[in-house]
Design an enzyme around this catalytic site. Structure first.
Site, PDB file in Angstrom:
ATOM      1  N   ASP A 102       0.795  -1.296  -0.164  1.00  0.00           N
ATOM      2  CA  ASP A 102       0.015   0.174  -0.050  1.00  0.00           C
ATOM      3  C   ASP A 102       1.028   1.196   0.006  1.00  0.00           C
ATOM      4  OD1 ASP A 102      -1.558   1.898   0.556  1.00  0.00           O
ATOM      5  OD2 ASP A 102      -2.738   1.131   2.047  1.00  0.00           O
ATOM      6  N   HIS A 103       0.984   2.028  -1.143  1.00  0.00           N
ATOM      7  CA  HIS A 103       1.698   3.158  -1.356  1.00  0.00           C
ATOM      8  C   HIS A 103       1.441   4.376  -0.372  1.00  0.00           C
ATOM      9  CE1 HIS A 103       5.168   5.009  -2.896  1.00  0.00           C
ATOM     10  NE2 HIS A 103       5.021   4.611  -4.398  1.00  0.00           N
TER      11      HIS A 103
END
Length: 430
Positions: free
Chosen positions: A401-402
């Site tokens: 998850d950036h």
């Protein structure tokens, strides 16, 4: 007099909203004891057996196997005082409507988790014999009042079926649950056939695990901005160490797999990159860093994909992890994973290599921030000290998850896992 109680579908795990009835263990007329298993249900997480909190005689089953019902829906009625005096008859000759459980604390039952619930008594109804069809709706213009029990009327209302249009198949023209279900069922579609006359399609209802998996994957894919990185590495040293350890007393009777090495590598690498074990909390606008690793293992089962967890995996040795993983996957394939083992994960591993697949772009498990995919281990030409030799080579892929993990942290973690698998001696550096 008889004391009728309705048994509702219970919340067997936090967040459960519905479940499918798999099979009944009792039938109308059967005597039951307290905590006796009466039904097996399939939730979005696992198959669960439900016990009943009362002793008595089963009078009616309200749901057919294969039906999906919401939590709180009555699924059976039990008479807890079958030896009492006869009750006053209702208008259509059926048993009186079941009364809600008395105001008492229901003790925790097998399969119900740790929750307790308190049910409140309804106001008692007048026991004077009711006139015919007092529970029936207003007559149609023609004066006809359909005969049906209250649960059947409710089912008809929920399914949008007009009881006035039905002819009951039970004695005296009473409309049954099956009559309503037949009326509500859509007309069967014409089967699609090929030129050769062979059916070219098969339709299967979307239920339970498949339905929950689809919902979770769509939510994750369109909520968390996924980034996937890949790493190809020589795991010959790991495989050689595996062969040595399998011959030692510490691993006697334990199935030592590459997955166990990967699980241990993840737990060690998390110490240097805690971001991959964190969680984005949208509501609180916080990032929650976990000081423990509840390791999820994606398992393919006859019921579909599930992700049971190894609790506090960071505390376990390699031998303990190997044993935990074997027990976890065996339990999952048998459909016996308890609901509490399906929630609260912090990081997931999916081993696509067991299917002969080299790599993939896995979707993050909801509630987590990263997932590691293990590819197949293959004999591959590899350059060692300027020479081409055959080595054991595999590919890793990490989706993260950036919002939580930047490219630097994701790359650091993947490189650390790769180093631990390609040279297990580097574990001394962690």
């Amino acid at each position: 007099m008889p004391n009728y109680k309705q048994f509702p579908l219970a919340d067997t795990a936090e967040g459960l909203t519905e479940a499918e009835i798999l099979s009944w263990r009792v039938q109308p007329g059967d005597e039951v004891t307290v905590n006796q298993i009466v039904v097996e249900i399939e939730t979005a997480k696992a198959a669960v057996e439900l016990p009943i909190p009362w002793a008595g005689v089963i009078t009616e089953l309200h749901v057919e196997p294969g039906q999906t019902v919401e939590v709180g829906t009555p699924i059976l009625t039990v008479d807890t005082d079958p030896g009492g005096a006869p009750a006053a008859p209702s208008g259509n000759g059926s048993a009186p409507a079941a009364e809600a459980p008395a105001e008492e604390e229901m003790k925790p039952l097998v399969g119900y988790g740790s929750k307790t619930t308190v049910a409140k008594r309804r106001a008692r109804k007048d026991t004077t014999p009711a006139p015919v069809a007092t529970a029936a709706p207003a007559p149609a213009p023609g004066g006809y009042v359909p005969l049906a029990k209250p649960p059947v009327r409710k089912l008809a209302k929920d399914l949008g079926v007009d009881l006035h249009a039905l002819a009951g198949t039970a004695g005296g023209g009473v409309i049954t649950r099956e009559d309503v279900q037949r009326a509500a069922a859509p007309a069967p579609a014409e089967p699609v056939e090929s030129i050769s006359g062979v059916l070219d399609e098969r339709r299967v209802p979307i239920r339970s695990v498949r339905k929950a998996t689809a919902k979770a994957m769509v939510q994750s894919a369109f909520t968390a901005p996924h980034v996937t990185e890949f790493l190809t590495l020589d795991v010959t040293p790991m495989m050689e160490l595996r062969d040595k350890l399998k011959k030692t007393p510490a691993f006697a009777g334990i199935k030592l797999t590459p997955l166990a090495f990967a699980a241990k590598a993840v737990c060690l690498a998390v110490k240097r990159t805690p971001d991959v074990n964190a969680l984005w909390d949208e509501d609180a606008q916080e990032i929650i860093y976990k000081n423990y690793v509840h390791l999820g293992i994606a398992a393919a089962t006859p019921r579909g994909l599930i992700v049971p967890k190894v609790r506090n995996a960071e505390r376990q040795s390699l031998a303990e992890l190997a044993g935990s993983l074997e027990q976890l996957t065996n339990t999952a394939r048998e459909g016996k994973t308890p609901p509490e083992d399906m929630v609260g994960g912090t990081f997931t591993i999916t081993n696509v290599g067991v299917f002969g697949v080299d790599t993939g772009t896995p979707i993050i498990t909801p509630g987590e921030s990263a997932i590691l995919a293990l590819g197949a281990i293959r004999d591959t030409p590899w350059v060692v000290d300027g020479e081409i030799v055959v080595r054991k080579v595999m590919q890793l892929s990490l989706s993260f998850d950036h919002r939580v993990i930047d490219g630097q942290q994701g790359s650091q973690f993947l490189a650390d896992v790769g180093a631990l698998l390609s040279d297990p001696a580097t574990a001394f550096l962690f």
